[in-house]
Scaffold this motif. Structure first.
Motif, PDB file in Angstrom:
ATOM      1  N   ARG A  37       3.810  -8.996  -3.550  1.00  5.53           N
ATOM      2  CA  ARG A  37       2.787  -8.021  -3.134  1.00  5.53           C
ATOM      3  C   ARG A  37       3.352  -7.111  -2.058  1.00  5.53           C
ATOM      4  NH1 ARG A  37      -1.834 -12.514  -1.957  1.00  5.53           N
ATOM      5  NH2 ARG A  37      -0.166 -13.083  -0.509  1.00  5.53           N
ATOM      6  N   MET A  38       3.957  -7.738  -1.035  1.00  2.00           N
ATOM      7  CA  MET A  38       4.535  -6.972   0.063  1.00  2.00           C
ATOM      8  C   MET A  38       5.591  -6.000  -0.437  1.00  2.00           C
ATOM      9  SD  MET A  38       7.646  -6.974   1.838  1.00  2.00           S
ATOM     10  CE  MET A  38       8.296  -8.649   1.777  1.00  2.00           C
ATOM     11  N   LEU A  39       6.479  -6.479  -1.311  1.00  2.00           N
ATOM     12  CA  LEU A  39       7.572  -5.643  -1.779  1.00  2.00           C
ATOM     13  C   LEU A  39       7.073  -4.448  -2.583  1.00  2.00           C
ATOM     14  CD1 LEU A  39      10.005  -8.533  -2.744  1.00  2.00           C
ATOM     15  CD2 LEU A  39      10.324  -6.907  -0.857  1.00  2.00           C
ATOM     16  N   ASN A 125      -1.729  -5.333  -7.457  1.00  3.00           N
ATOM     17  CA  ASN A 125      -2.877  -6.068  -7.987  1.00  3.00           C
ATOM     18  C   ASN A 125      -2.439  -7.203  -8.914  1.00  3.00           C
ATOM     19  OD1 ASN A 125      -4.666  -4.439  -6.586  1.00  3.00           O
ATOM     20  ND2 ASN A 125      -4.954  -3.010  -8.287  1.00  3.00           N
ATOM     21  N   LEU A 126      -1.468  -6.948  -9.764  1.00  2.00           N
ATOM     22  CA  LEU A 126      -0.980  -8.005 -10.659  1.00  2.00           C
ATOM     23  C   LEU A 126      -0.280  -9.112  -9.878  1.00  2.00           C
ATOM     24  CD1 LEU A 126       0.360  -5.887 -13.653  1.00  2.00           C
ATOM     25  CD2 LEU A 126      -1.561  -7.486 -13.699  1.00  2.00           C
ATOM     26  N   ALA A 127       0.499  -8.731  -8.869  1.00  2.00           N
ATOM     27  CA  ALA A 127       1.167  -9.738  -8.051  1.00  2.00           C
ATOM     28  C   ALA A 127       0.151 -10.588  -7.305  1.00  2.00           C
ATOM     29  CB  ALA A 127       2.125  -9.064  -7.072  1.00  2.00           C
ATOM     30  N   HIS A 128      -0.951  -9.990  -6.896  1.00  2.00           N
ATOM     31  CA  HIS A 128      -1.984 -10.744  -6.186  1.00  2.00           C
ATOM     32  C   HIS A 128      -2.669 -11.741  -7.109  1.00  2.00           C
ATOM     33  CE1 HIS A 128      -4.993 -11.701  -3.215  1.00  2.00           C
ATOM     34  NE2 HIS A 128      -5.947 -11.402  -4.065  1.00  2.00           N
ATOM     35  N   VAL A 129      -2.936 -11.333  -8.329  1.00  2.00           N
ATOM     36  CA  VAL A 129      -3.548 -12.257  -9.299  1.00  2.00           C
ATOM     37  C   VAL A 129      -2.669 -13.483  -9.486  1.00  2.00           C
ATOM     38  CG1 VAL A 129      -4.119 -12.557 -11.733  1.00  2.00           C
ATOM     39  CG2 VAL A 129      -4.895 -10.513 -10.530  1.00  2.00           C
ATOM     40  N   ALA A 130      -1.375 -13.274  -9.674  1.00  2.00           N
ATOM     41  CA  ALA A 130      -0.461 -14.397  -9.897  1.00  2.00           C
ATOM     42  C   ALA A 130      -0.364 -15.291  -8.666  1.00  2.00           C
ATOM     43  CB  ALA A 130       0.922 -13.864 -10.265  1.00  2.00           C
ATOM     44  N   THR A 131      -0.364 -14.690  -7.476  1.00  2.00           N
ATOM     45  CA  THR A 131      -0.307 -15.485  -6.247  1.00  2.00           C
ATOM     46  C   THR A 131      -1.541 -16.358  -6.111  1.00  2.00           C
ATOM     47  OG1 THR A 131       0.912 -13.668  -5.196  1.00  2.00           O
ATOM     48  CG2 THR A 131       0.040 -15.384  -3.753  1.00  2.00           C
ATOM     49  N   THR A 132      -2.696 -15.793  -6.406  1.00  2.00           N
ATOM     50  CA  THR A 132      -3.944 -16.550  -6.330  1.00  2.00           C
ATOM     51  C   THR A 132      -3.948 -17.690  -7.344  1.00  2.00           C
ATOM     52  OG1 THR A 132      -5.128 -14.576  -5.566  1.00  2.00           O
ATOM     53  CG2 THR A 132      -6.454 -16.375  -6.460  1.00  2.00           C
ATOM     54  N   GLN A 133      -3.426 -17.445  -8.526  1.00  2.00           N
ATOM     55  CA  GLN A 133      -3.338 -18.502  -9.533  1.00  2.00           C
ATOM     56  C   GLN A 133      -2.462 -19.654  -9.042  1.00  2.00           C
ATOM     57  OE1 GLN A 133      -1.937 -15.965 -12.741  1.00  2.00           O
ATOM     58  NE2 GLN A 133      -3.855 -16.233 -13.874  1.00  2.00           N
ATOM     59  N   SER A 149      -1.380 -15.820   5.004  1.00  2.00           N
ATOM     60  CA  SER A 149      -0.361 -15.308   5.919  1.00  2.00           C
ATOM     61  C   SER A 149       0.615 -14.403   5.173  1.00  2.00           C
ATOM     62  CB  SER A 149       0.389 -16.460   6.591  1.00  2.00           C
ATOM     63  OG  SER A 149       1.037 -17.285   5.646  1.00  2.00           O
ATOM     64  N   GLY A 150       0.917 -14.765   3.914  1.00  2.00           N
ATOM     65  CA  GLY A 150       1.786 -13.923   3.116  1.00  2.00           C
ATOM     66  C   GLY A 150       1.174 -12.564   2.840  1.00  2.00           C
ATOM     67  N   ARG A 151      -0.143 -12.524   2.706  1.00  2.00           N
ATOM     68  CA  ARG A 151      -0.812 -11.242   2.451  1.00  2.00           C
ATOM     69  C   ARG A 151      -0.730 -10.309   3.660  1.00  2.00           C
ATOM     70  NH1 ARG A 151      -5.983  -8.811   2.257  1.00  2.00           N
ATOM     71  NH2 ARG A 151      -6.232  -7.526   0.380  1.00  2.00           N
ATOM     72  N   GLN A 152      -0.621 -10.880   4.853  1.00  2.00           N
ATOM     73  CA  GLN A 152      -0.460 -10.050   6.043  1.00  2.00           C
ATOM     74  C   GLN A 152       0.809  -9.203   5.951  1.00  2.00           C
ATOM     75  OE1 GLN A 152      -3.474 -10.230   7.119  1.00  2.00           O
ATOM     76  NE2 GLN A 152      -3.167 -10.876   9.254  1.00  2.00           N
ATOM     77  N   ARG A 153       1.839  -9.749   5.341  1.00  2.00           N
ATOM     78  CA  ARG A 153       3.065  -8.982   5.140  1.00  2.00           C
ATOM     79  C   ARG A 153       2.783  -7.738   4.308  1.00  2.00           C
ATOM     80  NH1 ARG A 153       6.589 -13.852   2.598  1.00  2.00           N
ATOM     81  NH2 ARG A 153       4.732 -13.829   1.283  1.00  2.00           N
ATOM     82  N   MET A 154       2.016  -7.921   3.241  1.00  2.00           N
ATOM     83  CA  MET A 154       1.681  -6.790   2.390  1.00  2.00           C
ATOM     84  C   MET A 154       0.898  -5.736   3.154  1.00  2.00           C
ATOM     85  SD  MET A 154      -1.119  -5.315   0.729  1.00  2.00           S
ATOM     86  CE  MET A 154      -2.325  -6.613   0.475  1.00  2.00           C
ATOM     87  N   LEU A 155      -0.075  -6.161   3.954  1.00  2.00           N
ATOM     88  CA  LEU A 155      -0.903  -5.199   4.679  1.00  2.00           C
ATOM     89  C   LEU A 155      -0.073  -4.376   5.660  1.00  2.00           C
ATOM     90  CD1 LEU A 155      -4.066  -7.403   5.289  1.00  2.00           C
ATOM     91  CD2 LEU A 155      -3.866  -5.469   3.707  1.00  2.00           C
ATOM     92  N   SER A 156       0.923  -5.007   6.289  1.00  2.00           N
ATOM     93  CA  SER A 156       1.775  -4.248   7.208  1.00  2.00           C
ATOM     94  C   SER A 156       2.483  -3.115   6.479  1.00  2.00           C
ATOM     95  CB  SER A 156       2.801  -5.184   7.868  1.00  2.00           C
ATOM     96  OG  SER A 156       3.828  -5.567   6.953  1.00  2.00           O
ATOM     97  N   GLN A 157       2.889  -3.368   5.238  1.00  2.00           N
ATOM     98  CA  GLN A 157       3.605  -2.356   4.463  1.00  2.00           C
ATOM     99  C   GLN A 157       2.663  -1.338   3.837  1.00  2.00           C
ATOM    100  OE1 GLN A 157       7.166  -2.530   4.706  1.00  2.00           O
ATOM    101  NE2 GLN A 157       6.220  -3.859   6.245  1.00  2.00           N
TER     102      GLN A 157
END
Length: 257
Positions: A37-39, A125-133, A149-157
């Motif tokens: 997601r972050m990337l 969005n697709l990466a988030h679905v897979a992470t949640t799964q 905590s991993g999602r915080q990385r995405m929000l920073s970017q």
């Protein structure tokens, strides 16, 4: 600008991985899944950074490193996927990333900013679905904290991405809405992480450090300047915050292993 060749040109789903590249623990899988997601957002940020001559050399390195990491981790996640549903999600992500990659390979252009935001969000969005799964595949409470905590990385970017997009003519209402939403989600998640019983003293120390870096980024995002210096300030602050949240996510992931 010279076109760069990324590594995912013909990635077979069943590709065998070296033993050292395999994901062995679910915590590591959720960490790497969340990093996708972050990337997705970091690559877009870097692509826009190429439009700033002073920032371009650093942005090029970030883009190349991020693309290589995304592709490497996508292979690992495809190999690890523990259910057919998760495998399907990563096949869909592979397909959608092909569209995004095609844009990232072109020379950056102000006329393509809205398309960049669209494609980066689709991959996100697709990466988030897979992470949640993957999170839901675990019964451990810590799995949710690895994801959060991993999602915080995405929000920073994502915040930096939209700031740079604004400088290149993206719609102001879209930028303001996404900035307000992402900022609010980041601050709410920080409270959740700090109050989690699973957060050790070492994790809380790093969360305190992350809070300080968040203040730097938040201040940089408040600039209305269109200058290269403003872009550099946001770019740098987002990278610094990302580095701390990478550490925190890894700490939670190891607790889940």
């Amino acid at each position: 600008m010279q076109r760069r060749t990324l590594l995912l040109a013909a990635l077979p789903v069943g590709l065998a991985l070296p033993a050292h590249a395999r994901i062995a623990q679910l915590g590591d899988a959720i960490d790497k899944a969340g990093a996708q997601r972050m990337l997705s957002q970091r690559m877009g940020k870097a692509w826009l950074g190429l439009l700033q001559p002073e920032l371009a050399p650093r942005a090029r390195q970030v883009l190349d490193d991020s693309a290589a990491r995304f592709e490497r981790q996508l292979k690992e996640l495809l190999a690890f996927a523990p259910t057919p549903q998760i495998t399907g999600s990563y096949k869909a992500l592979l397909h959608r990333f092909g569209d995004y990659r095609a844009l990232l390979l072109t020379a950056p252009d102000r006329e393509q900013v809205n398309e960049l935001l669209k494609r980066s969000s689709e991959v996100l969005n697709l990466a988030h679905v897979a992470t949640t799964q993957l999170q839901e595949h675990s019964s451990a409470a810590t799995a949710r904290l690895v994801n959060l905590s991993g999602r915080q990385r995405m929000l920073s970017q994502r915040l930096a991405l939209f700031f740079l997009a604004r400088q290149q003519g993206a719609r102001m209402d879209l930028v303001q809405r996404e900035t307000a939403r992402s900022s609010g989600e980041f601050e709410q998640a920080m409270q959740t992480l700090n109050s989690a019983p699973e957060a050790t003293a070492a994790i809380r120390d790093n969360l305190t450090l992350a809070q300080g870096q968040w203040l730097f980024l938040k201040n940089a995002l408040g600039s209305q300047s269109q200058t290269a210096q403003a872009a550099n300030d946001v770019f740098t602050a987002s990278e610094n915050l990302l580095a701390v949240m990478e550490t925190v996510t890894g700490q939670f992931a190891r607790a889940l292993a």
